[in-house]
Every structure is written in C-alpha cells, then in structure tokens.
Enzyme design. Structure first.
Site, PDB file in Angstrom:
ATOM      1  N   ALA A   1       0.823  -1.208   0.000  1.00 35.12           N
ATOM      2  CA  ALA A   1       0.000   0.000   0.000  1.00 35.12           C
ATOM      3  C   ALA A   1       0.858   1.259   0.000  1.00 35.12           C
ATOM      4  O   ALA A   1       0.597   2.209  -0.753  1.00 35.12           O
ATOM      5  CB  ALA A   1      -0.944  -0.016   1.205  1.00 35.12           C
ATOM      6  N   TYR A   2       1.882   1.268   0.836  1.00 38.83           N
ATOM      7  CA  TYR A   2       2.798   2.413   0.878  1.00 38.83           C
ATOM      8  C   TYR A   2       3.509   2.576  -0.464  1.00 38.83           C
ATOM      9  O   TYR A   2       3.613   3.679  -1.008  1.00 38.83           O
ATOM     10  CB  TYR A   2       3.817   2.213   1.992  1.00 38.83           C
ATOM     11  CG  TYR A   2       4.910   3.257   2.039  1.00 38.83           C
ATOM     12  CD1 TYR A   2       4.696   4.494   2.635  1.00 38.83           C
ATOM     13  CD2 TYR A   2       6.165   3.008   1.475  1.00 38.83           C
ATOM     14  CE1 TYR A   2       5.699   5.453   2.679  1.00 38.83           C
ATOM     15  CE2 TYR A   2       7.165   3.959   1.513  1.00 38.83           C
ATOM     16  CZ  TYR A   2       6.928   5.175   2.113  1.00 38.83           C
ATOM     17  OH  TYR A   2       7.920   6.122   2.146  1.00 38.83           O
ATOM     18  N   SER A   3       4.007   1.473  -1.000  1.00 34.91           N
ATOM     19  CA  SER A   3       4.705   1.513  -2.277  1.00 34.91           C
ATOM     20  C   SER A   3       3.800   2.066  -3.370  1.00 34.91           C
ATOM     21  O   SER A   3       4.215   2.912  -4.173  1.00 34.91           O
ATOM     22  CB  SER A   3       5.196   0.107  -2.653  1.00 34.91           C
ATOM     23  OG  SER A   3       5.845   0.119  -3.907  1.00 34.91           O
TER      24      SER A   3
ATOM     25  N   SER B   1       1.248   4.074  -3.030  1.00 32.09           N
ATOM     26  CA  SER B   1       0.985   5.501  -2.826  1.00 32.09           C
ATOM     27  C   SER B   1       2.162   6.359  -3.275  1.00 32.09           C
ATOM     28  O   SER B   1       1.978   7.428  -3.879  1.00 32.09           O
ATOM     29  CB  SER B   1       0.657   5.776  -1.360  1.00 32.09           C
ATOM     30  OG  SER B   1       1.794   5.609  -0.525  1.00 32.09           O
ATOM     31  N   LYS B   2       3.373   5.907  -3.008  1.00 30.71           N
ATOM     32  CA  LYS B   2       4.546   6.680  -3.411  1.00 30.71           C
ATOM     33  C   LYS B   2       4.821   6.547  -4.902  1.00 30.71           C
ATOM     34  O   LYS B   2       5.356   7.465  -5.533  1.00 30.71           O
ATOM     35  CB  LYS B   2       5.769   6.242  -2.596  1.00 30.71           C
ATOM     36  CG  LYS B   2       5.669   6.573  -1.105  1.00 30.71           C
ATOM     37  CD  LYS B   2       5.534   8.073  -0.866  1.00 30.71           C
ATOM     38  CE  LYS B   2       5.633   8.411   0.617  1.00 30.71           C
ATOM     39  NZ  LYS B   2       5.509   9.857   0.880  1.00 30.71           N
TER      40      LYS B   2
END
Length: 263
Positions: free
Chosen positions: A157-159, A161-162
């Site tokens: 999820a973080y990946s 978003s970035k």
C-alpha cells in the site's frame, strides 16, 4: 555554492515529525521565510521556535492536507502573511500497513494511505500552483520514497501511494514547466533517526533473530555506500531542488538512499 534562497517563502506540509524538523531548519538557515502546516500543532510550534531561533520569520497554520479546503486556506494564510509563495515542500505522509501482503491489506488501510500520500500532495499543489503560475515562478518538492521506485514485500500500500506520487509529480512538471515552475520528487531511503532506532530496527532484529546493531549493519550492507541516510542528507536534496541552482531540473525522482533504488 550560493543557493539564493534568502528571503524566499517556503511552505512545508508535515514538518513536525520524522525528518521534517531537519528539513525545515535547513531552510531557516538559508534565510527563508517559513510557513509550517500540519495537524499536530504542538510539534509544529516546537519546530517553529527552533526556526525562529535561527532568525527565520515563521508562521504555523493548522492543516489537514487530505481536506482540500484546508490546503486552500493554507495558501491564503501564507499569501496574507508573506505576499507570495516561492517554494512548496510536501512532507506530510504516512507509512501504511507494515508486514502485510497485498491480499492481507484491507481496503480501508489501502485507501487511507493513498489519501494521505497522494491526495494530500495533490491538494496542496493545487492550492499553491495558481499563484506560482501567475508569477511565473515556483519550486515544488514532493517527498516520496524509494519503495515507490522498487517494490517491497509487506509494503504494497505504501509503495503504491509513493509510486502514484511520482506520476503526479511528473505530469504536473510537464504542465507547469511553461510557467517556470519546477516540480520534483525527493525519494529518501531508510533514514536514521528515532523511528529507525526505536521501531524499525528492533522489529527487524526480532524477526531475523539478530541484535539491533547487526540489523543496522545488514541494512547498510544493502546500499552501495554502505551507510544509512540522515535527515540532513534529505534536507540538502530538498534545498537543491528548491533553488535556482537546479533551474533546469524538473520531473525527476532523486533517490537519497546511499545507492539502493537505482542498483
């Protein structure tokens, strides 16, 4: 090298925590006038006090970057206080779920981190860009992350978003370029600091059955330069991309990771 930032007005989202204070104080030392925006007013006031002690005119504006009306008010308050906005540094963001596979991540977790890391930057850029375009001058630095340049298990999820933030950055750079507005992304890798030392490394060490010192050494060994980045390293990259020294650079991803994302 003279960066020519003295007197420039720089707006920061999320400067109260993590690498935020170091980045903000670096701009204060360059003589910038500062606008600090975020939700944790106590943390922001502490950074503001430090910036003022360095001689920087500084105001604090309560702001939730995921709320478009908040970022619009942020732009208005910055203009009221200083008359212009020269630089926007988007640091507000989150980490999202850690250690969860794509199929274990809930829709709520996914939506929340995308909202913060992507929509938050979009909102603040959308609020600041009209003034920059009108003046034919502006510098925008979005703080991404190297997991948005290389995938990472347990951080989908973080990946995502970035990675999405990179698209926002590059497309906006193309659109704003004719108006002399530079839009770039700084992508820190692992950054040494309290969170790294007290949260990330203890968890990693426990999972691997090694000591925390061994965990730090293992991380450093992944990087070409064999060392962990510091908040000062990230601050220097933000300063460079916010200055006219980098006038011909726009739409890039600048990893600050000791050589990991690009290997």
């Amino acid at each position: 090298m003279e960066l020519g930032l003295s007197g420039k007005v720089a707006v920061f989202t999320g400067p109260g925590k993590g690498m935020g204070p170091a980045v903000t104080e670096a701009f204060a030392r360059e003589g910038c006038r500062l606008v600090l925006a975020g939700r944790d007013l106590q943390a922001l006031e502490a950074v503001a006090d430090s910036a003022r002690s360095l001689g920087a005119e500084t105001i604090v504006v309560p702001c939730d970057v995921t709320v478009a009306s908040d970022t619009q008010r942020l732009a208005e308050e910055a203009l009221t206080a200083f008359g212009t906005i020269d630089v926007l540094v988007n640091m507000a963001g989150g980490t999202g779920p850690v250690g969860k596979t794509a199929w274990e991540t809930t829709q709520e977790e996914f939506d929340q981190i995308v909202q913060l890391n992507m929509t938050g930057c979009f909102n603040s850029m959308r609020a600041m860009l009209p003034g920059m375009i009108e003046r034919r001058y502006g510098k925008i630095v979005n703080v991404g992350g190297t997991f948005g340049m290389r995938g990472r298990a347990g951080r989908m999820a973080y990946s995502a978003s970035k990675w999405g933030l990179r698209g926002i950055t590059k497309s906006t750079a193309i659109e704003a370029g004719p108006y002399n507005v530079n839009v770039n992304c700084v992508a820190p890798g692992m950054v040494d600091g309290p969170r790294f030392r007290t949260k990330v490394m203890p968890g990693y060490a426990k999972a691997k059955g090694i000591t925390e010192d061994e965990a730090i050494a293992a991380h450093a060994a992944e990087y070409a330069l064999r060392r962990i980045s510091t908040a000062a390293d990230v601050a220097n990259a933000c300063l460079f991309l916010s200055s006219d020294v980098s006038r011909q650079i726009t739409g890039i991803d600048m990893p600050v990771d000791g050589g990991w994302a690009m290997l």
